[in-house]
Design a protein around this motif. Structure first.
Motif, short mmCIF file in Angstrom:
data_model
loop_
_atom_site.label_atom_id
_atom_site.label_comp_id
_atom_site.label_asym_id
_atom_site.label_seq_id
_atom_site.Cartn_x
_atom_site.Cartn_y
_atom_site.Cartn_z
N ALA A 5 32.69 28.08 45.82
CA ALA A 5 33.87 28.26 44.97
C ALA A 5 33.69 29.58 44.40
O ALA A 5 34.67 30.58 44.14
N LEU A 6 32.43 29.92 43.63
CA LEU A 6 32.30 31.22 43.20
C LEU A 6 32.22 32.39 44.13
O LEU A 6 32.86 33.64 43.89
N VAL A 7 31.74 32.12 45.45
CA VAL A 7 31.86 33.42 46.44
C VAL A 7 33.41 33.45 46.84
O VAL A 7 33.86 34.69 46.80
N VAL A 8 34.09 32.47 47.00
CA VAL A 8 35.51 32.51 47.44
C VAL A 8 36.22 33.38 46.45
O VAL A 8 37.01 34.06 46.32
N GLY A 9 35.95 32.78 45.09
CA GLY A 9 36.71 33.50 43.96
C GLY A 9 36.19 34.87 43.75
O GLY A 9 37.20 35.85 43.58
N THR A 10 35.05 35.24 43.90
CA THR A 10 34.64 36.68 43.97
C THR A 10 35.45 37.47 45.22
O THR A 10 35.79 38.65 44.97
N ILE A 11 35.68 37.07 46.19
CA ILE A 11 36.33 37.53 47.36
C ILE A 11 37.39 37.71 46.94
O ILE A 11 38.27 38.64 47.22
N ILE A 15 40.06 41.22 46.48
CA ILE A 15 41.22 41.47 47.33
C ILE A 15 42.28 41.72 46.09
O ILE A 15 43.15 42.83 46.49
N VAL A 16 42.41 41.14 45.13
CA VAL A 16 43.63 41.35 44.07
C VAL A 16 43.17 42.54 43.74
O VAL A 16 44.21 43.46 43.41
N ILE A 17 41.95 43.04 43.30
CA ILE A 17 41.87 44.39 42.64
C ILE A 17 42.00 45.45 43.84
O ILE A 17 42.72 46.71 43.63
N GLY A 18 41.93 45.31 45.12
CA GLY A 18 42.13 46.15 46.34
C GLY A 18 43.70 46.35 46.38
O GLY A 18 44.10 47.33 46.55
N LYS A 19 44.34 45.11 46.20
CA LYS A 19 45.86 45.23 46.48
C LYS A 19 46.62 45.79 45.36
O LYS A 19 47.58 46.38 45.42
N LEU A 20 46.17 45.70 44.17
CA LEU A 20 46.94 46.03 43.03
C LEU A 20 46.62 47.40 42.79
O LEU A 20 47.59 48.03 41.89
N GLY A 21 45.74 47.93 43.25
CA GLY A 21 45.26 49.55 43.02
C GLY A 21 44.85 49.85 41.84
O GLY A 21 44.45 48.91 40.93
N ARG A 22 44.88 51.00 41.38
CA ARG A 22 44.29 51.58 40.39
C ARG A 22 44.90 51.24 39.09
O ARG A 22 46.29 51.22 39.01
N PRO A 113 37.00 25.36 38.16
CA PRO A 113 36.60 26.21 37.16
C PRO A 113 35.56 27.33 37.41
O PRO A 113 35.69 28.56 37.22
N GLU A 114 34.83 26.95 38.79
CA GLU A 114 33.89 28.18 39.37
C GLU A 114 34.94 29.05 40.15
O GLU A 114 34.64 30.25 39.99
N PHE A 115 35.78 28.52 40.83
CA PHE A 115 36.65 29.54 41.62
C PHE A 115 37.48 30.28 40.50
O PHE A 115 37.46 31.55 40.75
N CYS A 116 38.29 29.74 39.78
CA CYS A 116 39.26 30.63 38.85
C CYS A 116 38.36 31.40 37.92
O CYS A 116 38.81 32.68 37.71
N GLY A 117 37.18 30.93 37.46
CA GLY A 117 36.42 31.46 36.39
C GLY A 117 35.91 32.78 37.05
O GLY A 117 36.09 33.92 36.44
N VAL A 121 36.75 36.60 35.36
CA VAL A 121 35.88 37.39 34.75
C VAL A 121 35.67 38.73 35.88
O VAL A 121 35.15 39.83 35.02
N ILE A 122 35.83 38.81 36.96
CA ILE A 122 35.63 39.67 37.98
C ILE A 122 36.71 40.89 37.47
O ILE A 122 36.68 42.17 37.44
N ILE A 123 37.89 40.51 37.47
CA ILE A 123 39.10 41.12 37.16
C ILE A 123 39.12 41.63 35.95
O ILE A 123 39.23 42.89 35.50
#
Length: 144
Positions: A5-11, A15-22, A113-117, A121-123
């Motif tokens: 779940a942590l790895v998938v959440g990180t991925i 992707i979200v950061i890449g898609k939403l742009g600067r 919790p691990e996935f969404c967390g 936290v990364i975003i």
């Protein structure tokens, strides 16, 4: 701890950061705000799925805080909007981890919790990084 779940959440966060742009553009800030505002909806769905309307009511109450932060960030036209969003995302990560200590929503998957967390936290950290770079510049050496 659910490592998958942590790895998938990180991925997903990458992707979200890449898609939403600067995150410095006004459009991206609005998208990050909308994304933050949608996070509590998952907990609503989990509560409805379990038929736990007491948990749904509590989830709705908690969501008002995250919705408020999203609205404040959306309306702001300054660097402060990124700080508000970062607080919202990191606050939601804390909420994910502490959720079962606050109350039980029996429809919530045990890996959530691990996935969404991880996503939160990364975003949030990325947004704080953008604030730091904006305030201090990238790669400037400090001479003293």
């Amino acid at each position: 701890m659910n490592v998958i779940a942590l790895v998938v959440g990180t991925i997903i966060a990458a992707i979200v950061i890449g898609k939403l742009g600067r995150a410095r553009s006004a459009n991206s800030i609005k998208l990050y705000a909308v994304f933050l505002a949608t996070f509590p909806v998952y907990y609503f769905v989990f509560a409805v799925w379990a038929g736990d309307f007491d948990a749904l009511f509590k989830e709705i109450l908690v969501s008002l805080g995250f919705l408020s932060l999203a609205i404040i960030a959306h309306k702001s036209k300054s660097l402060a909007s990124l700080i508000v969003l970062a607080v919202g995302y990191i606050g939601h990560a804390i909420y994910d981890v502490a959720h079962d200590e606050l109350f039980i929503n029996s429809g919530t998957p045990n890996w959530w919790p691990e996935f969404c967390g991880a996503v939160d936290v990364i975003i949030g950290a990325y947004l704080l990084y953008i604030v730091h770079v904006t305030l201090h510049g990238r790669g400037k050496s400090r001479e003293g």
